[in-house]
Scaffold this active site. Structure first.
Site, PDB file in Angstrom:
ATOM      1  N   LYS A 148      46.613  20.079  39.545  1.00 47.80           N
ATOM      2  CA  LYS A 148      46.952  19.891  38.136  1.00 47.80           C
ATOM      3  C   LYS A 148      45.779  19.237  37.408  1.00 47.80           C
ATOM      4  O   LYS A 148      45.143  18.323  37.927  1.00 47.80           O
ATOM      5  CB  LYS A 148      48.190  19.006  38.003  1.00 47.80           C
ATOM      6  N   GLU A 197      70.068  20.384  39.463  1.00 48.49           N
ATOM      7  CA  GLU A 197      71.091  19.754  38.630  1.00 48.49           C
ATOM      8  C   GLU A 197      72.481  19.831  39.248  1.00 48.49           C
ATOM      9  O   GLU A 197      73.267  18.879  39.137  1.00 48.49           O
ATOM     10  CB  GLU A 197      71.105  20.409  37.235  1.00 48.49           C
ATOM     11  N   ARG A 213      73.271  23.614  33.389  1.00 47.22           N
ATOM     12  CA  ARG A 213      73.089  24.275  34.677  1.00 47.22           C
ATOM     13  C   ARG A 213      74.045  23.757  35.749  1.00 47.22           C
ATOM     14  O   ARG A 213      74.072  24.275  36.861  1.00 47.22           O
ATOM     15  CB  ARG A 213      71.636  24.091  35.142  1.00 47.22           C
TER      16      ARG A 213
END
Length: 622
Positions: free
Chosen positions: A281, A366, A394
């Site tokens: 990243k 979730e 979700r």
């Protein structure tokens, strides 16, 4: 004068990229990073993840025949290089702005955006659907899903992998693993082996061996185990092989020669392929490499100086929650905090540092987060689930079946309720009041300012039932926050102003603009506080003493708090005109939050206009 972005200025589509020589690709990669740095520094946006995906985007569009070959970028945090290479370089100046291009892939925006993404872990399922459609239609078309290591923690990704292994579709899953590094020696060996295992000779030899040895099952089984043992010594691919994929990697995701060679080989292979790519990243911008979390999503900044971390400024609702959680944990040993991979965004950093044994980041999962919380609550603990409104969607079945049905005391701190500005419709919390208030046993509160938010969170821990406190992104009106925590009376609103003829019933963030409206109209104003249970007594009083009731909420009108008021009036057998204001029956696009509220008629001027129009159309003589 030479271009500041060599070669990049000549690329209007992937066809232009494919016309370049292999030796030109590193120059394109550097130009892409230089352009993104200047562009994102002006507009803001997702930074570190996009810098890590530059070579990957180049290699994919260089090798595959996009847009005929379908490319799906999971979540979309890493899709900026893809957007720039597919004809949207000039449009990046309007990134995430009203009327500009989105920060995530969108089908309506470009034929190169094969599938709209914003929530994680959907790419493999969608790509499998596309690969299967190509097979059924007799098309020689590839489907490629690029998924991050964080998104692989979601059950949906593994459901798709499990299904894909049985489908024999021409699907390529690329795992962009940006949470580990490759040492030079191991990296070189892995790169060599990956190219070897993605080659035609290896694939053909493997198929021939299986066919030949199929007549001698014990020998075939021995051969398979030997191959798994050899591959397992140098690659972590056994799991994906068990799903039925041909695993390749890990390879250096910043080495364009290795990427292109491997993808060229994979493109010739049939069936489900899994390529493990390791990236970093923030690659190419040292500030982001050193602190990728800080550079996940950025505002405008000076590229030469980087981002300055600022601890001060007005308190956001997220920080109010963060402070409350730490204070509450100090006096309640049974309290635990849970997040589905949103530690920074949901304000759990300080809690995780102060109470590491009571902090649980369950990954992008979730559904698991809610049932995990239910299990904790069933054993006497007091779980607080910090979750964005749009991500709570979700886990709806778990909310109903595992928590509400059993009446377990789980507290939901629902962040990003209402419109969210630049992130657009994929992240807007437009529906939570509608989908929450129909669930039995669930208490729903909507704070109108920072102090109400703190007191409501405390109230939620005292009720012994599932509770949701939903608050918006950003700052509130600047109310003084009382450190002493006091439970609010359940289902009781607060009459802020007494007026005549018109009564405005405001929920949460809408109390603020409604104060101005009430003063201009000399109307009564109620901060309703609770969506469930509603204050039926207050509603009845206002209905009997006013000519018009107006409900205002930053939630979809359909099924929202206004609908709850209408149901209450019906139950009380009261007939009074009711104007319901809220978000329209449409997906609200990206833009500044203030701008979007005005567009939806939910700023003071818009609310006033809607009330006056309603009165003029229905009571022209008044």
């Amino acid at each position: 004068m030479s271009s500041p972005y060599p070669l990049l200025d000549t690329i209007e589509s992937p066809a232009d990229l494919r016309a370049l020589g292999r030796e030109d690709l590193p120059t394109v990669a550097q130009s892409l990073r230089d352009f993104m740095l200047e562009s994102i520094a002006r507009t803001g946006g997702h930074f570190a993840s996009n810098f890590g995906a530059v070579e990957l985007a180049i290699a994919i569009h260089y090798v595959f025949n996009t847009p005929d070959d379908r490319v799906i970028w999971d979540v979309g945090h890493q899709s900026y290089p893809h957007k720039i290479l597919t004809g949207r370089r000039e449009a990046m100046g309007g990134l995430r702005q009203h009327g500009g291009i989105a920060g995530f892939p969108r089908r309506a925006e470009s034929p190169y955006d094969a599938f709209g993404t914003g929530h994680s872990s959907t790419s493999i399922s969608a790509a499998l659907g596309m690969a299967t459609a190509a097979r059924l239609q007799g098309l020689d078309r590839r489907a490629i899903a690029i998924i991050g290591d964080g998104a692989m923690t979601a059950g949906m990704a593994f459901e798709a992998l499990n299904n894909a292994g049985d489908m024999d579709a021409n699907l390529l899953v690329i795992l962009n693993d940006n949470d580990m590094s490759i040492s030079p020696n191991v990296g070189a060996l892995n790169n060599y082996l990956a190219k070897l295992m993605s080659g035609r000779f290896y694939a053909a030899a493997r198929r021939a061996s299986e066919k030949m040895l199929s007549h001698v099952p014990p020998v075939l089984e021995l051969a398979k185990r030997a191959e798994e043992h050899v591959k397992g010594m140098v690659t972590p691919g056994t799991l994906f092989e068990e799903f039925g994929f041909n695993y390749i990697g890990p390879i250096d995701g910043h080495d364009l020669d290795v990427l292109v060679d491997t993808l060229v080989n994979i493109r010739r292979l049939e069936g489900p392929q899994f390529l493990h790519v390791v990236t970093r990243k923030g690659k190419g911008y040292h500030f982001a490499e050193e602190n990728p979390c800080l550079y996940h999503g950025v505002g405008s900044f000076r590229p030469e100086a980087g981002i300055e971390e600022r601890a001060g400024g007005p308190a956001t609702y997220t920080r109010i929650f963060s402070d409350w959680l730490c204070d509450m944990a100090e006096q309640e040993p049974a309290l635990v905090g849970i997040t589905p991979a949103m530690r920074e965004g949901s304000g759990l950093v300080r809690f995780s540092e102060r109470y590491p044994d009571r902090y649980f980041d369950v990954g992008i999962a979730e559904q698991h987060a809610l049932t995990f919380a239910a299990g904790l609550a069933a054993e006497g603990l007091k779980p607080v689930v910090a979750i964005y409104s749009t991500f709570l969607q979700r886990a709806y079945d778990q909310l109903i079946h595992d928590i509400a049905l059993q009446n377990l005391p789980v507290v939901f701190a629902i962040d990003r309720a209402g419109l969210v500005g630049a992130d657009g419709p994929t992240h807007a919390g437009s529906y939570d009041l509608s989908f929450l208030r129909c669930i039995p046993n669930l208490v729903i509160m909507t704070p109108s300012d920072e102090n109400e938010c703190r007191q409501m969170l405390y109230t939620a821990t005292q009720l012994g039932t599932p509770c949701a406190v939903r608050y918006p992104r950003g700052t509130g009106p600047g109310a003084h926050v009382e450190q002493e925590m006091t439970a609010l009376p359940t289902g009781r609103g607060l009459l802020l102003r007494e007026g005549i003829r018109i009564a405005v019933l405001a929920f949460g963030s809408m109390v603020r603009p409604c104060r101005t409206v009430a003063e201009q109209l000399d109307a009564s104003l109620a901060d309703m506080r609770f969506v469930k249970p509603l204050d039926a007594t207050l509603i009845g009083q206002l209905a009997r003493s006013h000519d018009l009731l107006v409900t205002v909420e930053e939630n979809a009108i359909m099924g929202g708090a206004g609908s709850a008021v209408a149901e209450t009036l019906n139950a009380l057998a009261l007939t009074v005109p009711l104007l319901q204001l809220g978000l329209p029956d449409a997906f609200v696009e990206q833009g500044e939050h203030v701008q979007l509220l005005s567009q939806c008629g939910l700023d003071a001027a818009g609310i006033l206009h809607s009330i006056e129009t309603f009165r003029r159309q229905n009571y022209p003589s008044s």
